[in-house]
Design a protein around this motif. Structure first.
Motif, PDB file in Angstrom:
ATOM      1  N   ASP A 285       0.829  -1.213   0.000  1.00  0.00           N
ATOM      2  CA  ASP A 285       0.000   0.000   0.000  1.00  0.00           C
ATOM      3  C   ASP A 285       0.863   1.264   0.000  1.00  0.00           C
ATOM      4  O   ASP A 285       0.368   2.366   0.225  1.00  0.00           O
ATOM      5  N   LYS A 315      -5.902  -2.551   5.426  1.00  0.00           N
ATOM      6  CA  LYS A 315      -6.372  -2.038   6.710  1.00  0.00           C
ATOM      7  C   LYS A 315      -6.487  -0.517   6.688  1.00  0.00           C
ATOM      8  O   LYS A 315      -5.762   0.168   5.960  1.00  0.00           O
ATOM      9  N   LYS A 316      -7.407  -0.023   7.481  1.00  0.00           N
ATOM     10  CA  LYS A 316      -7.697   1.407   7.588  1.00  0.00           C
ATOM     11  C   LYS A 316      -8.185   1.997   6.267  1.00  0.00           C
ATOM     12  O   LYS A 316      -8.093   3.199   6.037  1.00  0.00           O
ATOM     13  N   GLY A 317      -8.706   1.118   5.407  1.00  0.00           N
ATOM     14  CA  GLY A 317      -9.274   1.574   4.148  1.00  0.00           C
ATOM     15  C   GLY A 317      -8.263   2.049   3.137  1.00  0.00           C
ATOM     16  O   GLY A 317      -8.623   2.751   2.179  1.00  0.00           O
ATOM     17  N   ARG A 318      -6.988   1.688   3.296  1.00  0.00           N
ATOM     18  CA  ARG A 318      -5.953   2.176   2.387  1.00  0.00           C
ATOM     19  C   ARG A 318      -6.011   1.421   1.055  1.00  0.00           C
ATOM     20  O   ARG A 318      -6.026   0.188   1.043  1.00  0.00           O
TER      21      ARG A 318
END
Length: 418
Positions: A285, A315-318
């Protein structure tokens, strides 16, 4: 690991369906474990002994077969007992050369397919030993491996494969112990160097057992005959057999489990070449599109067969990419290093997988503006699909100031006319 294609494909089939063998190497593999598993599957001990007696050996030997349990699993244990040889006999003292073993196999009168399989296994083993010791296969003395029981193990494995009409063989991930062992060359680390050389490119896991679980003989059998190493896939099991190792490792079952059956995904396209490839996958990412494109280009130029970047959400919408690289097994180590270096990833998942590959052919056609190569994919000599080479079409389109698709269509029309 080149992975060497199985030498078994030319053997007989039963009822038109190929007999397949899958080895679950949960406690490594040795020659006597492999034979024990075949006997547990139904190989006739008398037929095995009668065939082995065709070998022109000076030494007297006998075969002992017994049922044992390892960690509660009933298994077949096989032992070859060889009479003591005279101290002046060079075989008992120094071992045999590969050429002597191959001549013995050729003089045996065994079926030609048995001779071929056994000779291939010994040659593969000699190549590994020569690489480890920095010499040639002609100069290698087989010590433990040249002993009579190891000759009987390897030739017996070839006999068993033939008698049971096994057409294909595949293996699970290999598991090995830890520590050191004493052998003819001194104290060696586990796995011993010859085993490491034989199993290059094969998934290998060391488990918490202070013992050698994979012998050079067992590794040579698996590396020579297996067309893939990985999980069981689309396999219809008809019988299961267990070959016991000599040692008892307590709670860990020292057995080789063998499944006899059919590979269901192998029958529709049996005319196609089957090969094993190395697949690496990682999620990133922290790379932008240009960096991902650069990585793909570097991997392809370094020898990767295919590289893809699939959009993903981490994770965390990345937003991220799942990077997938497929390469030849022998290129796995070098490309994994490049993959790590260029991707910045801290971990890469990998596995050895099977793939069908069309026969490929390259032709050239003459368009109004010049030559264009056409790559074709064939089954049994029939062209299934074809594609103009991009670089050739791009060169013409650039030089002639033409739309790329126009050049591609012209090349396709020319090929179709031919």
């Amino acid at each position: 690991m080149t992975f060497h294609v199985s030498q078994l494909a030319k053997l007989h089939h039963i009822g038109g369906m190929p007999n397949a063998l899958y080895l679950d190497c949960l406690s490594g593999i040795s020659g006597n474990m492999f034979l024990g598993a075949l006997l547990d599957l139904g190989l006739s001990p008398d037929e095995l002994k009668n065939e082995l007696k065709k070998l022109p050996l000076n030494e007297n030997w006998s075969l002992e077969i017994e049922k044992v349990t390892r960690a509660g699993i009933a298994a077949t244990h096989l032992t070859f007992t060889v009479d003591e040889v005279d101290a002046d006999d060079h075989h008992g003292h120094h071992g045999r050369h590969l050429s002597e073993i191959l001549k013995m196999i050729q003089a045996s009168g065994l079926d030609a397919s048995i001779q071929k399989t056994a000779s291939d296994i010994f040659t593969r083993l000699a190549e590994a030993e020569a690489k480890v010791h920095g010499t040639t296969i002609e100069k290698i003395h087989f010590h433990e491996v040249g002993a009579v029981d190891a000759i009987l193990d390897i030739v017996g494995a070839a006999i068993g494969i033939h008698l049971m009409k096994i057409a294909t063989l595949s293996c699970s991930q290999m598991k090995e112990g830890q520590g050191t062992i004493k052998c003819a060359h001194g104290t060696m680390p586990v796995p011993v160097p010859a085993v490491v050389e034989l199993l290059k490119g094969v998934p290998l896991q060391q488990i918490d057992i202070e013992s050698e679980l994979i012998t050079p003989t067992g590794a040579a059998i698996a590396a020579t005959l297996s067309h893939s190493f990985g999980s069981l896939d689309q396999f219809e099991i008809s019988r299961v057999g267990y070959g016991a190792g000599t040692r008892d490792h307590g709670a860990h079952p020292n057995v080789l489990r063998a499944y006899l059956g059919q590979e269901k995904n192998s029958t529709p396209l049996t005319s196609l070449p089957k090969e094993s490839v190395f697949m690496m996958t990682t999620n990133v990412d922290h790379l932008n599109g240009e960096q991902v494109g650069f990585l793909i280009d570097r991997l392809l130029k370094a020898g990767a067969l295919d590289v893809a970047a699939v959009p993903a959400l981490m994770k965390k919408g990345r937003p991220a990419y799942q990077l997938q690289c497929i390469c030849r097994v022998e290129d796995g180590d070098a490309l994994s290093r490049l993959f790590f270096k260029e991707s910045g990833s801290l971990g890469i998942r990998y596995q050895v997988i099977k793939r069908w590959a069309l026969d490929r052919k390259m032709n050239s056609v003459t368009t109004p503006w010049g030559e264009v190569r056409i790559k074709s994919g064939l089954i049994d000599g029939e062209v299934i699909h074809f594609r103009p080479e991009y670089e050739d079409c791009l060169k013409i389109a650039t030089e002639q100031n033409l739309p790329l698709h126009e050049v591609e269509r012209a090349a396709v029309r020319c090929f179709a006319k031919d």
